[in-house]
Design a protein around this motif. Structure first.
Motif, PDB file in Angstrom:
ATOM      1  N   PHE A  44       0.911  -1.534  -0.541  1.00 42.63           N
ATOM      2  CA  PHE A  44      -0.018   0.177  -0.280  1.00 42.63           C
ATOM      3  C   PHE A  44       0.750   0.976  -0.267  1.00 42.63           C
ATOM      4  N   GLY A  45       2.132   0.958   0.375  1.00 42.66           N
ATOM      5  CA  GLY A  45       2.759   2.286   0.160  1.00 42.66           C
ATOM      6  C   GLY A  45       3.294   2.535  -1.069  1.00 42.66           C
ATOM      7  N   ILE A  50      -1.874   2.125  -5.468  1.00 40.49           N
ATOM      8  CA  ILE A  50      -3.480   2.783  -4.607  1.00 40.49           C
ATOM      9  C   ILE A  50      -4.371   3.317  -5.468  1.00 40.49           C
ATOM     10  N   ARG A  51      -3.722   3.866  -6.839  1.00 44.31           N
ATOM     11  CA  ARG A  51      -4.587   4.892  -7.599  1.00 44.31           C
ATOM     12  C   ARG A  51      -5.261   2.939  -8.467  1.00 44.31           C
ATOM     13  N   ILE A  52      -4.162   1.753  -8.589  1.00 41.30           N
ATOM     14  CA  ILE A  52      -4.607   0.595  -9.133  1.00 41.30           C
ATOM     15  C   ILE A  52      -6.288   0.257  -8.225  1.00 41.30           C
ATOM     16  N   ILE A 111      -8.846  -2.018   5.091  1.00 45.82           N
ATOM     17  CA  ILE A 111      -7.787  -0.686   5.022  1.00 45.82           C
ATOM     18  C   ILE A 111      -7.235   0.395   4.502  1.00 45.82           C
ATOM     19  N   ILE A 112      -7.901   0.818   3.254  1.00 51.23           N
ATOM     20  CA  ILE A 112      -7.203   1.716   2.645  1.00 51.23           C
ATOM     21  C   ILE A 112      -8.586   2.697   3.470  1.00 51.23           C
TER      22      ILE A 112
ATOM     23  N   LEU B  37      -1.758   9.029   1.838  1.00 56.39           N
ATOM     24  CA  LEU B  37      -1.697   7.238   2.081  1.00 56.39           C
ATOM     25  C   LEU B  37      -0.992   6.990   1.427  1.00 56.39           C
ATOM     26  N   ALA B  38      -0.114   6.863   0.395  1.00 55.31           N
ATOM     27  CA  ALA B  38       1.349   6.000   0.409  1.00 55.31           C
ATOM     28  C   ALA B  38       1.963   6.198   1.031  1.00 55.31           C
ATOM     29  N   GLU B  39       2.142   7.120   1.763  1.00 49.06           N
ATOM     30  CA  GLU B  39       3.299   8.107   3.061  1.00 49.06           C
ATOM     31  C   GLU B  39       3.165   7.343   4.003  1.00 49.06           C
ATOM     32  N   LEU B  40       1.485   7.352   4.481  1.00 47.49           N
ATOM     33  CA  LEU B  40       1.352   7.122   5.432  1.00 47.49           C
ATOM     34  C   LEU B  40       1.474   5.093   5.533  1.00 47.49           C
TER      35      LEU B  40
END
Lengths: 122, 122
Positions: A44-45, A50-52, A111-112, B37-40
DNA sequence: CAAACATATGAACAAGTGCTCATATGATAA
DNA sequence: TTATCATATGAGCACTTGTTCATATGTTTG
């Protein structure tokens, strides 16, 4: 008894260390679970992944369409889909020439969602 | 109407793309939120940081004790604490020579709990 | 069969990450 | 003040990661 009494002798009395180490040892997950947890969050990082996932929130989509929706190359998306599939966050279903991807389960959404909650508080 | 009819013409009819692109554009968060979000999640994507968080689940602890509990150097822990603090996942409270660290809020627990749920299913 | 389409994959490279080591800062005690 | 303890920080390095480019695999159509 002061508010922080159990802490004021930190780094000095070995008993405190022993208690902490014992408590930590009891609740800390196994090494392999810690590793798996970190691996999961690593997925997720990355904002591309995330966009996908956000695209897959909307529909079951083929690689080409994801690439179009995110304005990225097919290769880049395909590499990321492999990572997402390996972590069992998404699954692929072949139909002729196409492979349609979708979320593997609802954990991804929750989770998101938890992540967004943390971010949006201020 | 076949089960996957809305997909079978993927990559061919531009209307489908337009619909998808529109839907995605509506629900996809802003660029900055995606980045945040990704950074988190990146923060949770390292087993040392996860271990630190598990220690803080148990108690308010100083740097030295975290290092001892995890059998790592003070410097390594301090570097990671800075990252955790910058993301507002933990907070530090100075008391004399010591700085006691604790969780900033309960999101940390719920995010990790969600992650564990995904991992433990099989 | 060959050609076309959809997807996957390997190599290469730039950018980022986590640790170590040395050192700096900050607080207390002598 | 000086010495000592607790923590923070900067530089350096090995390792990882995400993308691109070229190519391979797999499926359908002619």
């Amino acid at each position: 008894m002061s508010k922080h009494e159990h802490n004021t002798d930190c780094c000095e009395t070995p008993e405190v260390h022993k208690d902490l180490l014992k408590k930590v040892a009891e609740t800390m997950p196994e090494e392999t679970e810690l590793y798996d947890l970190a691996e999961l969050f690593k997925i997720f990082g990355d904002s591309t992944r995330i966009r996908i996932l956000f695209v897959l929130f909307e529909a079951e989509v083929c690689v080409f369409d994801i690439a179009a929706a995110l304005n990225m190359t097919q290769s880049a998306i395909s590499h990321q889909l492999r990572i997402l599939k390996q972590s069992r966050l998404i699954k692929g279903r072949r139909e002729g020439k196409h492979i349609f991807y979708s979320l593997a389960d609802d954990h991804v959404r929750s989770i998101i969602a938890e992540g967004r909650e943390h971010i949006e508080e201020d």
